[in-house]
Design a protein around this motif. Structure first.
Motif, PDB file in Angstrom:
ATOM      1  N   THR A   1       9.401 -24.777  -9.200  1.00  0.00           N
ATOM      2  CA  THR A   1       9.573 -23.503  -7.868  1.00  0.00           C
ATOM      3  C   THR A   1       8.371 -23.768  -7.277  1.00  0.00           C
ATOM      4  O   THR A   1       8.689 -22.936  -6.416  1.00  0.00           O
ATOM      5  CB  THR A   1       9.641 -22.359  -9.475  1.00  0.00           C
ATOM      6  OG1 THR A   1      10.715 -22.969  -9.947  1.00  0.00           O
ATOM      7  CG2 THR A   1      10.019 -21.066  -8.528  1.00  0.00           C
ATOM      8  N   ALA A   2       6.882 -23.302  -8.205  1.00  0.00           N
ATOM      9  CA  ALA A   2       5.858 -23.187  -7.443  1.00  0.00           C
ATOM     10  C   ALA A   2       5.907 -24.390  -6.480  1.00  0.00           C
ATOM     11  O   ALA A   2       5.320 -23.507  -5.384  1.00  0.00           O
ATOM     12  CB  ALA A   2       4.665 -23.592  -8.119  1.00  0.00           C
TER      13      ALA A   2
ATOM     14  N   GLN B   1       2.532 -13.803  -0.723  1.00  0.00           N
ATOM     15  CA  GLN B   1       3.558 -13.527  -2.305  1.00  0.00           C
ATOM     16  C   GLN B   1       3.341 -14.292  -2.757  1.00  0.00           C
ATOM     17  O   GLN B   1       3.242 -14.562  -3.867  1.00  0.00           O
ATOM     18  CB  GLN B   1       5.074 -13.767  -0.891  1.00  0.00           C
ATOM     19  CG  GLN B   1       6.443 -13.355  -1.688  1.00  0.00           C
ATOM     20  CD  GLN B   1       7.585 -13.087  -0.741  1.00  0.00           C
ATOM     21  OE1 GLN B   1       7.603 -14.612  -0.191  1.00  0.00           O
ATOM     22  NE2 GLN B   1       8.576 -12.110  -1.026  1.00  0.00           N
ATOM     23  N   TRP B   2       3.074 -15.809  -2.611  1.00  0.00           N
ATOM     24  CA  TRP B   2       2.754 -16.956  -3.222  1.00  0.00           C
ATOM     25  C   TRP B   2       1.703 -16.384  -3.698  1.00  0.00           C
ATOM     26  O   TRP B   2       1.131 -17.194  -4.895  1.00  0.00           O
ATOM     27  CB  TRP B   2       2.392 -18.468  -2.252  1.00  0.00           C
ATOM     28  CG  TRP B   2       2.208 -19.632  -2.689  1.00  0.00           C
ATOM     29  CD1 TRP B   2       3.708 -20.277  -3.295  1.00  0.00           C
ATOM     30  CD2 TRP B   2       1.586 -20.317  -3.535  1.00  0.00           C
ATOM     31  NE1 TRP B   2       3.529 -21.350  -4.151  1.00  0.00           N
ATOM     32  CE2 TRP B   2       2.031 -21.029  -4.004  1.00  0.00           C
ATOM     33  CE3 TRP B   2      -0.095 -19.783  -3.468  1.00  0.00           C
ATOM     34  CZ2 TRP B   2       1.468 -22.096  -4.995  1.00  0.00           C
ATOM     35  CZ3 TRP B   2      -0.453 -21.158  -4.246  1.00  0.00           C
ATOM     36  CH2 TRP B   2      -0.438 -21.995  -4.781  1.00  0.00           C
ATOM     37  N   LEU B   3       0.659 -16.034  -3.054  1.00  0.00           N
ATOM     38  CA  LEU B   3      -1.055 -15.710  -4.047  1.00  0.00           C
ATOM     39  C   LEU B   3      -0.267 -15.152  -4.992  1.00  0.00           C
ATOM     40  O   LEU B   3      -1.464 -14.553  -6.098  1.00  0.00           O
ATOM     41  CB  LEU B   3      -1.793 -15.334  -2.792  1.00  0.00           C
ATOM     42  CG  LEU B   3      -2.725 -16.691  -2.161  1.00  0.00           C
ATOM     43  CD1 LEU B   3      -2.882 -15.707  -0.945  1.00  0.00           C
ATOM     44  CD2 LEU B   3      -2.793 -17.743  -3.026  1.00  0.00           C
ATOM     45  N   ARG B   4       0.195 -13.811  -4.863  1.00  0.00           N
ATOM     46  CA  ARG B   4       0.704 -12.853  -6.164  1.00  0.00           C
ATOM     47  C   ARG B   4       1.378 -13.311  -7.303  1.00  0.00           C
ATOM     48  O   ARG B   4       1.294 -13.077  -8.235  1.00  0.00           O
ATOM     49  CB  ARG B   4       2.085 -11.706  -5.123  1.00  0.00           C
ATOM     50  CG  ARG B   4       0.457 -10.518  -4.399  1.00  0.00           C
ATOM     51  CD  ARG B   4       1.027  -9.393  -4.538  1.00  0.00           C
ATOM     52  NE  ARG B   4       2.373  -9.400  -3.782  1.00  0.00           N
ATOM     53  CZ  ARG B   4       2.421  -9.614  -2.207  1.00  0.00           C
ATOM     54  NH1 ARG B   4       1.406  -9.577  -1.411  1.00  0.00           N
ATOM     55  NH2 ARG B   4       3.929  -9.908  -1.814  1.00  0.00           N
ATOM     56  N   ALA B   5       2.166 -14.206  -6.662  1.00  0.00           N
ATOM     57  CA  ALA B   5       2.873 -14.958  -7.607  1.00  0.00           C
ATOM     58  C   ALA B   5       2.493 -16.097  -8.408  1.00  0.00           C
ATOM     59  O   ALA B   5       2.674 -16.441  -9.479  1.00  0.00           O
ATOM     60  CB  ALA B   5       3.932 -16.079  -7.176  1.00  0.00           C
ATOM     61  N   HIS B   6       1.470 -16.485  -7.856  1.00  0.00           N
ATOM     62  CA  HIS B   6       0.007 -17.642  -8.458  1.00  0.00           C
ATOM     63  C   HIS B   6      -1.367 -17.616  -8.213  1.00  0.00           C
ATOM     64  O   HIS B   6      -2.032 -18.364  -8.359  1.00  0.00           O
ATOM     65  CB  HIS B   6       0.855 -19.279  -7.838  1.00  0.00           C
ATOM     66  CG  HIS B   6       1.960 -19.326  -7.661  1.00  0.00           C
ATOM     67  ND1 HIS B   6       2.569 -20.212  -8.615  1.00  0.00           N
ATOM     68  CD2 HIS B   6       2.808 -19.414  -6.792  1.00  0.00           C
ATOM     69  CE1 HIS B   6       3.937 -19.931  -7.736  1.00  0.00           C
ATOM     70  NE2 HIS B   6       3.410 -19.414  -7.024  1.00  0.00           N
ATOM     71  N   PRO B   7      -1.656 -16.285  -9.125  1.00  0.00           N
ATOM     72  CA  PRO B   7      -3.385 -15.969  -9.124  1.00  0.00           C
ATOM     73  C   PRO B   7      -4.217 -16.948  -9.150  1.00  0.00           C
ATOM     74  O   PRO B   7      -5.122 -16.752  -9.211  1.00  0.00           O
ATOM     75  CB  PRO B   7      -2.879 -14.426  -9.750  1.00  0.00           C
ATOM     76  CG  PRO B   7      -1.542 -15.023 -10.856  1.00  0.00           C
ATOM     77  CD  PRO B   7      -0.482 -15.290 -10.270  1.00  0.00           C
ATOM     78  N   GLN B   8      -3.871 -17.697 -11.056  1.00  0.00           N
ATOM     79  CA  GLN B   8      -4.552 -18.695 -11.281  1.00  0.00           C
ATOM     80  C   GLN B   8      -4.910 -19.835  -9.925  1.00  0.00           C
ATOM     81  O   GLN B   8      -6.485 -20.267 -10.146  1.00  0.00           O
ATOM     82  CB  GLN B   8      -3.880 -19.462 -12.223  1.00  0.00           C
ATOM     83  CG  GLN B   8      -2.627 -20.616 -11.812  1.00  0.00           C
ATOM     84  CD  GLN B   8      -1.099 -19.866 -11.422  1.00  0.00           C
ATOM     85  OE1 GLN B   8      -1.282 -18.812 -11.286  1.00  0.00           O
ATOM     86  NE2 GLN B   8      -0.162 -20.562 -11.265  1.00  0.00           N
TER      87      GLN B   8
END
Length: 92
Positions: free
Chosen positions: A3-4, A77-84
């Motif tokens: 999904t990422a 949005q993508w950065l918030r969803a994938h903070p790692q």
């Protein structure tokens, strides 16, 4: 694809479409340069929220600046969803 990965591909597509539509960073360049150039530009746009000086090129039209909001929102949005994926700078 994860999904990422799909979301990242969508982000890259939006960045490339915006860049191609507005001939950024140059009228003729490859996909990678368009993505890198637009990400660098978005870094400048997002820097405003961190209090750094904004250095958006004046060659961008008002329409291009306004339409940059779409890719910017997708990136945030993508950065918030994938903070790692976001790592703070390390001290030298």
């Amino acid at each position: 694809m994860t999904t990422a990965g799909v979301e990242l591909a969508d982000l890259y597509d939006a960045l490339a479409r915006w860049a191609r539509r507005h001939s950024y960073p140059t009228p003729v360049c490859d996909f990678t340069r368009r993505i890198q150039g637009t990400l660098a530009l978005l870094d400048e746009v997002l820097a405003v929220t961190e209090g750094r000086e904004l250095r958006i090129p004046t060659v961008l039209s008002a329409q291009a600046r306004a339409e940059l909001a779409g890719p910017r929102d997708l990136l945030e949005q993508w950065l918030r969803a994938h903070p790692q994926t976001v790592q703070p700078p390390t001290a030298a």
